[in-house]
Design a protein around this motif. Structure first.
Motif: not given
Length: 117
Positions: A53-59, A78, A81-82, A85-86
């Protein structure tokens, strides 16, 4: 430590789900599951693709998904962090990805083969 995935083809979402469930069931059935009991390389890439995704971890996950190469510490951070939020299922998949990273690092340091590779 730089990690390189041994495949360029990620698993599908259904393959990811099936292998994550199977792995967690196998690990739960063992009193002391080995560090080397992890998801396969295609599933590790598939998990990264799901959470790109476009989040820092998602990148970081996206970079691993697209290039198959990543710094182990960055990927673990990463994924952690994700995880915050899941869904529970997503948390479990990211837990398996973290296990894959740790097994790879361990194997590189001890020259021990990884079962999921």
């Amino acid at each position: 430590m730089k990690l390189a995935c041994r495949t360029a083809t990620p698993a599908s979402d259904l393959e990811v789900m099936a292998e994550v469930v199977n792995l967690l069931d196998r690990r739960a059935a063992m009193k002391h599951p080995p560090l080397t009991l992890v998801v396969s390389d295609p599933v590790a890439l598939g998990i990264a693709g799901i959470f790109a995704s476009r989040t820092p971890g998602g990148k970081v996950l996206d970079r691993f998904y697209r290039k198959g190469v990543v710094d182990s510490d960055e990927l673990i951070e990463a994924a952690q962090i994700e995880q915050a939020h899941t869904s529970p299922e997503g948390h479990a998949a990211l837990y398996c990805l973290i296990g894959w990273v740790r097994a790879r690092v361990h194997a590189a340091r001890t020259a021990e083969p990884v079962a999921g590779a």
